[in-house]
Design a protein around this motif. Structure first.
Motif, mmCIF file in Angstrom:
data_model
loop_
_atom_site.group_PDB
_atom_site.id
_atom_site.type_symbol
_atom_site.label_atom_id
_atom_site.label_comp_id
_atom_site.label_asym_id
_atom_site.label_seq_id
_atom_site.Cartn_x
_atom_site.Cartn_y
_atom_site.Cartn_z
ATOM 1 N N LYS A 196 0.831 -1.208 0.000
ATOM 2 C CA LYS A 196 0.000 0.000 0.000
ATOM 3 C C LYS A 196 0.862 1.253 0.000
ATOM 4 N N SER B 103 -8.062 3.135 -5.132
ATOM 5 C CA SER B 103 -6.755 2.553 -4.834
ATOM 6 C C SER B 103 -6.843 1.054 -5.060
ATOM 7 N N PHE C 267 -4.659 -1.317 -3.492
ATOM 8 C CA PHE C 267 -4.497 -1.900 -2.157
ATOM 9 C C PHE C 267 -5.276 -1.025 -1.176
#
Length: 281
Positions: free
Chosen positions: A227, A244, A246
């Motif tokens: 991340k 996003s 992750f």
């Protein structure tokens, strides 16, 4: 020659996480490998490699013709004489095309099949596709003939992928055990007991059973590391509509994020397979 290892899963089930672990295990880097340079897991449905092999634009083919050409391209891949296993990421179900299985056993060394609780898959998949409406994702997971990238009225960088329903996808790959070696990995076990889970996969693949090397690869591919890399450098596999790639990496989120009706539909359609995998409805 059997050289291909399929890294297969329904989308948003932990495939990228497993690939990150495998890349760090194989390369043994001094620092975590950049997520944009994950060598293990060239995409089985990528259009570019097929176009290169054919020498013309595969978008001119019918969906059925492209399936047949994909099968031939995998056989060609194995004939190239690549040393050691060649890892290929797959989101397709294990289906038949003219001439045999889409993923030919005669070029297959093994397959890793990664599963995740369907409640959590639906929430993560909705985020991945940039859709706040979960109903469409849940209904797609229950559609027996569901496919991705099947529209012919627009160009896709990926070829058509027949997914089937979520349980159909799972059953297709587990049934492939009659044709090839298939090792099942649960997302939840990757989280709760990573050393045993990743270690079992390494031993199944007959790679060096080095605990220190396994532990280091686990550390270098942790969710926090992945991340953080996406936040600082971006991730080329993230869809444009996606917030996003992750996001949270949690287990059990679907129990609260889904409505009673959505959970009931998934449990009704997939309860038997969920039970087989040890998942509660």
């Amino acid at each position: 020659m059997k050289t291909v290892v399929w890294l297969a899963s329904y989308p948003k089930s932990g495939n990228t996480w497993f690939r990150a672990f495998l890349a760090n295990f194989l390369e043994q880097p001094e620092r975590p490998i950049n997520i944009n340079h994950l060598d293990p897991g060239s995409l089985a449905s990528a259009r570019g490699p097929l176009d290169h092999l054919l020498g013309y634009d595969s978008s001119t083919l019918t969906l059925e013709e492209s399936d047949r050409m994909r099968r031939e391209s995998y056989l060609h891949l194995a004939r190239e004489g690549h040393r050691g296993p060649r890892f290929v990421k797959v989101h397709d179900a294990f289906t038949e095309v003219d001439g045999g299985p889409l993923f030919p056993p005669e070029c297959t060394l093994a397959a890793i099949y990664i599963v995740r609780h369907p409640y959590d898959v639906s929430v993560s998949y909705a985020n991945h596709s940039g859709r706040d409406e979960l109903d469409g994702v849940v209904s797609g997971m229950c559609e027996p003939k569901f496919s991705m990238c099947k529209r012919k009225d627009r160009y896709n960088e990926q070829l058509r992928q027949v997914m089937l329903s979520w349980s159909g996808h799972v059953e297709s790959w587990l049934a492939a055990r009659s044709l090839m070696r298939v090792h099942l990995v649960r997302f939840e076990d990757m989280k709760s007991d990573p050393r045993r889970t990743f270690g079992d996969a390494i031993r199944f693949l007959e790679l060096p059973n080095d605990e220190a090397r396994i532990d280091r690869a686990i550390e270098f591919s942790s969710f926090d590391v992945l991340k953080r890399q996406e936040e600082t450098e971006g991730f080329r596999e993230k869809l444009h509509a996606n917030r996003s790639f992750f996001r949270r990496g949690n287990s059990g989120e679907g129990r609260t994020a889904l409505s009673d009706a959505q959970r009931a539909l998934l449990a009704t359609e997939h309860g038997a397979v969920m039970k087989r995998l040890g998942y509660s409805t």
